[in-house]
Structures are given as structure tokens and as C-alpha cells.
Design a protein around this motif. Sequence first.
Motif, PDB file in Angstrom:
ATOM      1  N   ASN A  39      18.691  17.698 -97.067  1.00 22.72           N
ATOM      2  CA  ASN A  39      18.665  16.768 -95.933  1.00 22.72           C
ATOM      3  C   ASN A  39      19.999  16.758 -95.209  1.00 22.72           C
ATOM      4  O   ASN A  39      21.062  16.845 -95.803  1.00 22.72           O
ATOM      5  N   VAL A  61      24.051   7.429 -98.216  1.00 23.88           N
ATOM      6  CA  VAL A  61      23.228   7.585 -97.015  1.00 23.88           C
ATOM      7  C   VAL A  61      23.107   6.238 -96.306  1.00 23.88           C
ATOM      8  O   VAL A  61      23.322   5.192 -96.896  1.00 23.88           O
ATOM      9  N   ILE A  62      22.796   6.321 -95.027  1.00 25.30           N
ATOM     10  CA  ILE A  62      22.572   5.127 -94.224  1.00 25.30           C
ATOM     11  C   ILE A  62      21.120   5.169 -93.786  1.00 25.30           C
ATOM     12  O   ILE A  62      20.681   6.146 -93.187  1.00 25.30           O
ATOM     13  N   SER A 103      22.325  14.797 -94.015  1.00 22.02           N
ATOM     14  CA  SER A 103      22.717  13.386 -93.995  1.00 22.02           C
ATOM     15  C   SER A 103      23.906  13.214 -93.071  1.00 22.02           C
ATOM     16  O   SER A 103      24.938  13.870 -93.202  1.00 22.02           O
ATOM     17  N   SER A 104      23.727  12.339 -92.129  1.00 23.83           N
ATOM     18  CA  SER A 104      24.771  12.098 -91.142  1.00 23.83           C
ATOM     19  C   SER A 104      25.887  11.304 -91.793  1.00 23.83           C
ATOM     20  O   SER A 104      25.705  10.670 -92.823  1.00 23.83           O
ATOM     21  N   SER A 105      27.050  11.317 -91.181  1.00 25.61           N
ATOM     22  CA  SER A 105      28.149  10.546 -91.739  1.00 25.61           C
ATOM     23  C   SER A 105      27.790   9.080 -91.636  1.00 25.61           C
ATOM     24  O   SER A 105      27.209   8.641 -90.646  1.00 25.61           O
ATOM     25  N   PRO A 106      28.136   8.298 -92.652  1.00 21.04           N
ATOM     26  CA  PRO A 106      27.711   6.908 -92.684  1.00 21.04           C
ATOM     27  C   PRO A 106      28.133   6.153 -91.425  1.00 21.04           C
ATOM     28  O   PRO A 106      29.306   6.106 -91.078  1.00 21.04           O
ATOM     29  N   LYS A 107      27.169   5.590 -90.767  1.00 24.29           N
ATOM     30  CA  LYS A 107      27.457   4.810 -89.562  1.00 24.29           C
ATOM     31  C   LYS A 107      26.630   3.545 -89.623  1.00 24.29           C
ATOM     32  O   LYS A 107      25.497   3.563 -90.095  1.00 24.29           O
ATOM     33  N   GLU A 135      13.400  10.848 -93.733  1.00 25.14           N
ATOM     34  CA  GLU A 135      14.287  12.008 -93.813  1.00 25.14           C
ATOM     35  C   GLU A 135      14.815  12.184 -95.225  1.00 25.14           C
ATOM     36  O   GLU A 135      15.096  13.292 -95.643  1.00 25.14           O
ATOM     37  N   HIS A 136      14.944  11.070 -95.931  1.00 30.21           N
ATOM     38  CA  HIS A 136      15.382  11.160 -97.315  1.00 30.21           C
ATOM     39  C   HIS A 136      14.192  11.137 -98.259  1.00 30.21           C
ATOM     40  O   HIS A 136      14.338  10.840 -99.433  1.00 30.21           O
TER      41      HIS A 136
END
Lengths: 568, 374
Positions: free
Chosen positions: B3, A70-71, B5-9, A80-81
Motif C-alpha cells: 500500500n 497510517v492515517i 501509505s501517505s505521510s501522516p497528515k 486502501e489498507h
Amino acid sequence: MEHSIAIELKGITKRFGQTVANRNVDLDVRRGEILAILGENGSGKTTLMNMIAGIYYPDEGKIFFNGKEVIIRSPHDAFEHKIGMIHQHFKLVDLFTAAENVILGVHEKGGYDLKSVNERVSQIAQKYGFHIDPKKKIYDMSVSEKQTVEIIKVLYRGADILILDEPTAVLTPKESDQLFDVLQRMKEDGKSIILITHKMNEVLAVSDRVAVLRKGEHVATVNTKETNQSELTELMVGKKISLNIERTMPIETKKRLIVKGLKVSNIDGRKVLDDVSFHANGGEILGIAGIAGSGQRELLEAISGLQKIDEGEITFINPKKNKPVTFFHKSLQTVKDLAAQNAFHTESGHPVSFEGMPSKQIKKWVEAGEILFNEDEIINLRDKTPLQIRELGVRLSFVPEDRLGMGLVGSMGIADNMMLRSYRKGKAGFLDRRRPRQLADEIIKRLQVSTPGSSTPVRRLSGGNVQKVLVGREIAFSPKVFMAAYPVRGLDINSSYTIYELLNQQKKNGVAVIFVGEDLDVLLELCDRIMVINSGKISGVVDARNATKEQLGMMMTKSTEDHAKEMV
Amino acid sequence: MKNKSSSPKEPLVHLTKRMDISPLCALGVRVLAFLFGMIICGLVAFLLIERLNDNPERIGEFYQCFIKGPFSTRRKLWKFLKNSAVLLCIALALAPAFRMRFWNTGAEGQTLVGVLGAIAVNFYLGGKIPEWQLLVLMLFASLLCGAIWAIIPAVFKAKWGTNETLFTLMMNYVATYLVSYFLVVWVPNGSSSLGKLSHGKLPSFYHDYLLIILIVLGLTILLHIYLTHSKHGYEISVVGESENTARYVGINVNRVIIRTMLLSGLLCGLAGYLIGAGLDQSITPNSVGGQGFTAIMVAWMAKFNPFAMVITSSLISALGQGAEQISQDFNVSGAFPDVIIGIVLFFIIASEFFINYEIHFHKRHNMAKEVLKG
């Protein structure tokens, strides 16, 4: 109990400029556990946690949540996490009630329904055993209630992982116990608790596992049940490393500075120094060890006249015995008064009486250096401003912790910074820049300060050079007491050794050196005696030549009650 | 997994504070910003000015106005010098306070009460005492009024830690209404406008404005010496940089704050005197005409350096007069000058961002290369 991994950190590195706050940290947090993060101040605990909470972004490394990368770019991402952090300094709106603070910034479907929020806040409180009135305004709350609101705020947002940064620093022992009960209940509920702390007794009492950080690196993670205080202390402070700092035996030490029963409280009225008594001798280095924030800063500031004192005495003993009296810091009248008290003798040893003498004659004798003190001069420093202290002829140097924010003026050049202490000299309204410039050039040459010139703003110099400038200035007016707070923090090896050498030189000159340090290795090799301060109290003074690192570590971290018990 | 989770950016850009930038480079950025602002002014003019829109070839004429406005005739040149001098004088008054990081936004009011002091003395004593005595008394009244107006917020700040920006700003309104009050008292016929008084005018050498200009230039040099070579100036810099450092070396911070604001107020009072006795011989609530606020810009852009303020004050008054010329030549609304100055100042201020911060764009490829190299 299930022990799946909630968060995993892999190879996390964070730098601030040249300093590395965290280097290649691997860490995992399990579900339903209390993980203590233990380390000295500056070991990178808070920075590491801030990266999980979205305050900082790591320079290198990855964070996995439930096994997926995750970022986390902001606290919002963290939520969110389901990660929430309770910071050391509360972020609450004073005029709002507990419930209003809790829902601040939460975007929920449906309208703003304070009633249901109040209910849910009460529910959460009940579930984990908090005591809170959701309708109470923050400004009516005690510190521990405010902390409760912060915790509920995080729980309300559905956090499963709670990070608490030194939560007991602001609490009484009883409140701390209540907090730990709550944490235990949360853990049973399957939440993960991360507890940042440097208090050993808390770690042993409540945590399941302990992750120890030292100098930004993750040293080890151990199960609390399988460890003990001395093992943890050793992990935290590390093995003794030989530094080969030169140390001479002190010669004819004499008491120079005496502190008795010093009590100081901070703005909130909390005691930061409690009944501190010690003395510093001329010709020796007295080290002060302790976890940062245990009252070291207040102690040095109190001595130098920057901190209000509640109770206690600070006395300076001016080594004037058999030295001539001067008009440098004394008026003619003061000299006459002292003579009336039989304070002087002549070079041939006769007592001095000025009775019936014309002032002119007295002046002549004094200026010729023929009138000598019988005894050392005793000067009371309590409730004096820095200026008054200097006017009394007390040559007290102080290298503060905050070099650019307190010791120097960042936007000024070295020469102008040299003037800070001396610019008042002379009656004219204009500055004499000639001598400061000479002094600056001298310091640049002698201490090998690398700078484009004496007018380059000191802010642009590297940390080591900044410190050389500051220490150089403080040494320049030949002090009798030299105090330095963390003088080698952030410095490279060479600059550090230059500073040690300067301190040793002061010691040889008979100066009373007080050295507040964080690196125990350095303290043990450089100092003659080490005083350990723990939560504003002195937990003991040891001989640095015989003391061990573990002994110091214990004295620094043990809660004072434990200490008292042991004494009995 | 619940969740989303968006792709890592990674964050697209991030900012770092520049530790140092060469003065030449900083100057270059500012000049570029100025030129850019001027180009935008031209574009805005195309949109707003019909005549220009119809005849795009007249754009050259548009830019010529910035030279023509302040410099084309002798009269305009003198006016330009006078405007710059008054603006400079107020900016000079702000410099000591600003160097101390005391954000005095009350120069408008402090100057206005300075005018009021001079005019009040003139109104009551004009013609009754010799002219030179009148002028001296007017000067004292101006200085006193300016000083009082500045010292009140300073004392509050020193004693109770009030916010000086708001306090000094509020004092401006009090000053404006005070003038309105006196006008009602002095001019009972209801028009509330005081005509030009026949006494209390500063003598004129060669040109009406020359004395004022010389006084302000002299003041610039004196203030430079005060700020950089006196012990007081040194204390101001230390307090401005860090109150902790000031405490550490035993400077009485409160005393420095009050003393410096006293100086700031005295200089504002002097500016008021120059306006009241040197130019107007009259007063309206608008006698200072917003120059007290413009002076903040002048001082700020010059980084509180008196000599640099000579340049920034000239720049702003030249811009103003140029823009006025445009509204004359192209027959547009009188608000146009404000638009022009606003745009140019916006760009100059915005350029400070690029001087203070460095912008890094994340380039994944470059990072990968570095890793390979390492």
C-alpha cells in the motif's frame, strides 16, 4: 499458523464533547484470527472500530498497519489498507441487485462489466460458503441475505480485515451458525475478523481472543481457550465498587402496577418484548437491568401508552381504599354507576346508595369528600393514549432515555418545558405562564439547577441540569408510578446523587419507582428488587440486597437457550 | 509494503457545531454578510454595466439607487410599503407551518387560488349584488380556496407520510394551470387576458394602499400572539421541535399538522384576497409573481418571527425596487434586479453556515505547545 500483527492501535482516545468514548486504548489484531470485542453497550466498542474503518478520526493516538503508522480519514482510506466494516445498519440500494450493490463505488480499470462482476461475486460466495444469487434485487432479500451482500461487498474490495458490528443481532440462531462457519473459513484463508458483540456464547464459540472494553477503556485481552464465562463477565462489568447510596427498607409495599404476558413487536415485526410479566410495588424501587436494546425502552413506552401492544395486560392499582372520590377525573354519571356497584361507603362506614337521590345532593356530598372508596381502584392501561391515561387519573411519570428528544423541548426555556404536561389546563385558548414559571423557579432553587434563567433554552444546559429539570417536572405532579430510563447516564457524580436522592424520596412517599439502569453497582445499591431483561424476555427478578454483580451479568448475557438448559 | 501509505497528515480543517452564539453576534455576522454581498454586487455591476465600466466614478450613484428606488418620491414610498405588506402577508402565512417544520413551498399556489376565488366571485356576481356583499363573498371565496389548497398536502402528509415539500410545490403548478383554464373560459376571444373588473374593489382610506398595509400590520400582531401565547402556538412549537416529545405529552400530531396548515392556507387566501380585491381586480397566472417563493426567504431569514419578518420583507422589497432603479438609470436589462437580489440573498444564507458552525484549522505547533504545557 503465522500470527503476525495486522493492525495495532496505540493510545487511541476519542471524545464527544465532554464524554470520553475511548480512553487510551492499546489493541492489536493478528492475521488469521477472530478477535471478539466484548463490552456492555456504551463501552465504546463501535466507536473504536469506527476509527479503524475511517468513520471517525481519533483525537489522540496512532494506528499502525503492518507495523507502519497510517492515517485513516475516510472509509476509502480504510479500504486502501484492506480494512472493511459491516455496519449494524445496512447501506444498500434496494432497487439494485446484489452484484450492482457490490461494485457500487468501486473504481476499476476497464468498462462496467456486470457479467464478470456476477461471476466474481459467485466465486467469492463459493470460496467461503455463502449462498447468494448475484442477480437478486435487494428488496427481495431477507435480512441475512442482505448481510451476506454487505460482507461480499467488503471482500470484493479486497479486504483482509473485516469488522462486523453485532452481526447476529438481526439473525436467527441458525443463520448465526451459518455466519460463524463462513467466518471460520475466512480466518483459515488468513483474514482477520473483528467481531463486536456482547453475547457471551458467541464469544466463547467462535473467537480466538477476546478484547474486553469497559467504560471506554481496554481492560484486557485474553485467549478464549484460557478463559470462561464468569471471568469474562467479571472483566466486562468490573469489580463491585461501593457507592454508599442511601437505601431504606421499603415499608408496607403494595402492588401498584401489574404487567401480564406483554408482547410487543417493532416495525420490522421482530419481537422486542416476549411474554413479559412482573409487578411494581408502591414504596419500593424496582430496578431493570439488561444490555441496552433488550426491550427496556419498549417496556416503559408500552406502560406509558406510547407503544402498540400485541398481547398482554397492564393494570394500574390506584390506592383509593378509604379515600374520597372526586370529580377530578370522573363525571357525575361515572360516580353514580360506581355507587350502583356498591363501590363506596361513608365516613361512618355505612354503604352508599344514591338511588333516588337528586344529582345536586350527590354533588354536594362528593365535593365535601364524604363519599369514600371501599377498595383500591383497578384501572386498565392497555391501548390507552398518554392523554387518556392522564384523564383516568393515573399519575404516571416517565423520564425517557432521550431527554431532549422526547422528555423536553430543547429550544424552550425551563418554564415553557414545565408546561408540557399541564398546558392544557383551563378552558381559555391562551397559555397561563405564571404557574409554570413559579414551578420552574422552585425547581431551579430546590434542585440547584445552574442556569442563567428560567427562559434559557434547556438545550444549552449541561446534561445534569437538563436531567434535573426533567426529573423535577415529572416529580412535580406527585406521581403514583415513577419510571426513569437511564436517569444518570452522562451525569457527573453530584448530579447522579441528586437523582438517587430524588428517587429515594419518591420511594418514601409510597411511589412505585421503576429504574432502568446500566451501571450494575448503582442498581445493586439503590434498588430493592432487580428485574433482568434479556432479549425481550425476563430472565429473573432478584433481591438487590443479596444479589451479586456476576449473577446479574450472567442473567443479562446468557442466551436464553442456555438458560433453559440450565433450568432443566 | 504494497500500500502507498501517505505521510501522516491530519485533516486540514474540521467543523464543529456551535452550541450557542449570542443573538448580537449572529446579527453582526448577518449584517457583515449583507454588506459583503452589496460589495460583490458593485463588482458584478462593474463587469456587466458598460456605463459604469466607462465611468467608475459613478459607483456612488449605483449605490444611491438603493435609496432612490424605494424612498425618493411619495409614489415610490407607497409602492415600497405596499410591496412589503403583500410579501409580509404571505410570509406570515408560512410562519406557523414553518415553525412546525412543515416545509410549505406552496404559498405561491395557495395565494394564487385565493386571488382566483375572489376574482371568480367578482366575475360572476359583480354588479348583481351590493358592493359590500360582493366584497364579503369574495373574502370567503379567497379564504376557502387557500384553505383547500393547503389542506390537501397536509392530509396526505398526516395520513400517508407524503413529502410535503414536493406536494405543496406541485400544487403551485396545478393552481397556475387552473387560472389559465378559467381565463380561457372567461375570455373566449383568444387573448386570454382579463381586463380590470369594475366591481369588487376594497375601499380606499387616505391612500389606495393604506388599508392593505394596516390589515397586514394588524395580522402581524395577531399572529405573534397566536404563535407565542396560545395553546395552539405552543403545540406547533412542540411538534416542530420533536414529534416524539409531542407524542410523549399526548399531543395529536396529525391534528396539529392539519390545523396549522389550515391556518397557513387561510392566511395565503387572505393575501390572495388583498391582491385580487385590493390591488388588481383582475387575474393572470402570474398574479402572485413569485412572491410566494420570496416569502419563504422572508420567513426563513426572520427565523419565523412575525416582527422580524417586517424587517426582512422590507429589506427584500427595498432591494428589489433599488435594483429596478439601477436598471432604469443605467439602462441595463430587466433581469438585473434578480441578479442583485440573488447575490445579496446568497451571502445572507451562506452566513448561516458561519453562525451554526465553528471552523477549526489544525495547527500542529499549537497542539505541541499544549502538550508541553500539560
